[in-house]
Design an enzyme around this catalytic site. Structure first.
Site, PDB file in Angstrom:
ATOM      1  N   ASN A   7      -2.174  49.834  85.086  1.00 52.53           N
ATOM      2  CA  ASN A   7      -2.833  50.890  84.317  1.00 52.53           C
ATOM      3  C   ASN A   7      -1.972  51.163  83.094  1.00 52.53           C
ATOM      4  OD1 ASN A   7      -4.061  53.106  83.248  1.00 52.53           O
ATOM      5  ND2 ASN A   7      -3.621  54.486  84.974  1.00 52.53           N
ATOM      6  N   TRP A   8      -2.420  50.670  81.961  1.00 52.91           N
ATOM      7  CA  TRP A   8      -1.611  50.808  80.739  1.00 52.91           C
ATOM      8  C   TRP A   8      -1.730  52.188  80.099  1.00 52.91           C
ATOM      9  CZ3 TRP A   8      -2.229  45.584  77.546  1.00 52.91           C
ATOM     10  CH2 TRP A   8      -1.553  44.580  78.240  1.00 52.91           C
ATOM     11  N   LYS A   9      -2.661  52.973  80.577  1.00 55.27           N
ATOM     12  CA  LYS A   9      -2.875  54.315  79.998  1.00 55.27           C
ATOM     13  C   LYS A   9      -3.047  54.194  78.479  1.00 55.27           C
ATOM     14  CE  LYS A   9      -0.434  56.081  83.965  1.00 55.27           C
ATOM     15  NZ  LYS A   9       0.416  57.099  84.581  1.00 55.27           N
ATOM     16  N   HIS A  93      -8.481  59.363  87.889  1.00 55.12           N
ATOM     17  CA  HIS A  93      -7.027  59.375  87.751  1.00 55.12           C
ATOM     18  C   HIS A  93      -6.553  60.814  87.556  1.00 55.12           C
ATOM     19  CE1 HIS A  93      -2.994  58.717  86.258  1.00 55.12           C
ATOM     20  NE2 HIS A  93      -3.062  57.517  86.794  1.00 55.12           N
ATOM     21  N   GLU A  95      -4.435  62.108  85.693  1.00 59.62           N
ATOM     22  CA  GLU A  95      -4.300  62.547  84.300  1.00 59.62           C
ATOM     23  C   GLU A  95      -5.661  62.981  83.750  1.00 59.62           C
ATOM     24  OE1 GLU A  95      -2.208  59.081  82.940  1.00 59.62           O
ATOM     25  OE2 GLU A  95      -0.501  59.694  84.162  1.00 59.62           O
ATOM     26  N   GLU A 161      -2.227  58.202  94.783  1.00 56.37           N
ATOM     27  CA  GLU A 161      -1.188  58.425  93.783  1.00 56.37           C
ATOM     28  C   GLU A 161      -0.750  59.890  93.835  1.00 56.37           C
ATOM     29  OE1 GLU A 161      -1.423  55.416  90.308  1.00 56.37           O
ATOM     30  OE2 GLU A 161      -2.862  56.991  89.872  1.00 56.37           O
ATOM     31  N   GLY A 167       5.054  58.639  86.948  1.00 53.52           N
ATOM     32  CA  GLY A 167       5.877  58.681  85.740  1.00 53.52           C
ATOM     33  C   GLY A 167       7.173  59.456  85.899  1.00 53.52           C
ATOM     34  N   SER A 206       5.305  55.523  90.209  1.00 50.21           N
ATOM     35  CA  SER A 206       6.640  54.952  89.989  1.00 50.21           C
ATOM     36  C   SER A 206       6.875  53.645  90.757  1.00 50.21           C
ATOM     37  CB  SER A 206       7.735  55.973  90.315  1.00 50.21           C
ATOM     38  OG  SER A 206       7.607  57.105  89.473  1.00 50.21           O
ATOM     39  N   GLY A 227       1.793  51.931  86.631  1.00 51.16           N
ATOM     40  CA  GLY A 227       1.749  52.461  85.274  1.00 51.16           C
ATOM     41  C   GLY A 227       2.852  51.858  84.421  1.00 51.16           C
ATOM     42  N   GLY A 228       3.884  52.632  84.165  1.00 56.40           N
ATOM     43  CA  GLY A 228       4.958  52.250  83.250  1.00 56.40           C
ATOM     44  C   GLY A 228       5.483  50.826  83.413  1.00 56.40           C
TER      45      GLY A 228
END
Ligand code: 13P
Length: 245
Positions: A7-9, A93, A95, A161, A167, A206, A227-228
């Protein structure tokens, strides 16, 4: 089957994405039992789709609207997402729930709209730290999963999640993950019947090459929503390899 989803957001530009594809392709060997998907920002969907489709990598959108078309400035329909080459869509998600007012009511319609357009819904669920401290984790997960009640029998993936692990560099421990995933499995069986026993449940929060093997060893963990760490082609390729082993 295992699943690893990036997930590159709202990260990376065209040149970065193109470079990612080149680097990732060098280090990636497909394996039958591991599905790999990338959910880039919408404007990069075609870049990823055109460069990695032949390697068996699929693309997911990060969100989609439930209406089929019309005056919804800034939104994308499930048909448009499908048309852009996607095979799935991330829905719910945290966010989007926290920053953009995504509700469970809207998610019921989104899951339905995605399935109608033959897009795989990847439903994200998870509790905040405050909810965990109030011992509401299971009731939060139960409410969030209830959006699947009217879902059709097409493929569905779920990602657990915990919001406090996203993050932050702080993953849930294996006990917390195991407990949550076991609960989710039971709920899925109640909601979806037999199909609920085979819906892949991914963990996200994470996830990194250093902890992925341990996370995958937890019962009922079918993969990761990353993610990151998925922005780095080497790290992402490494995580796919871990899932393959
Ligand atoms: P991080 O891996 O950066 O914690 O993000 C997790 C996530 O939100 C994936 O959807």
């Amino acid at each position: 089957m295992r699943c690893v989803v990036a997930n590159w957001k709202m990260n990376l530009l065209y040149a970065d994405a193109s470079n990612f594809c080149t680097e990732f392709a060098k280090h990636y060997t497909p394996a039958e039992d591991v599905r790999v998907a990338i959910a880039p920002p919408t404007v990069l969907l075609w870049t990823i789709h055109s460069q990695l489709r032949e390697r068996g990598i699929t693309t997911f959108a990060q969100n989609g609207h439930f209406e089929p078309k019309g005056a919804f400035t800034g939104e994308l329909s499930m048909a448009q997402i499908r048309d852009a080459g996607c095979s799935g869509v991330i829905l719910g998600h945290s966010e989007r729930r926290q920053m953009f007012g995504e509700t469970n009511e809207a998610l019921v319609k989104k899951v339905h709209a995605a399935q109608e357009r033959k897009l795989l819904p990847l439903l994200c669920i998870g509790e905040t730290m405050a909810e965990r401290e109030r011992e509401q984790t299971f009731s939060v997960l139960q409410t969030q999963l209830s959006v699947l009640k009217g879902a059709s029998r097409g493929p569905i993936w779920v990602a657990y999640e915990p919001v406090w692990a996203i993050g932050t560099g702080r993953t849930a421990d294996t006990y917390q993950i195991g407990e949550a995933h076991a609960f989710i499995r039971e709920e899925l069986r109640v909601i979806l019947g037999e199909q609920g026993g085979s819906v892949p449940i991914l963990y996200g929060g994470s996830v990194a090459p250093q902890n992925f093997e341990q996370i995958l060893s937890v019962p009922e963990v079918a993969g990761g929503l990353v993610g990151g760490a998925s922005l780095d082609p080497m790290a992402f390729a490494q995580m796919v390899k871990i899932a393959q082993s």
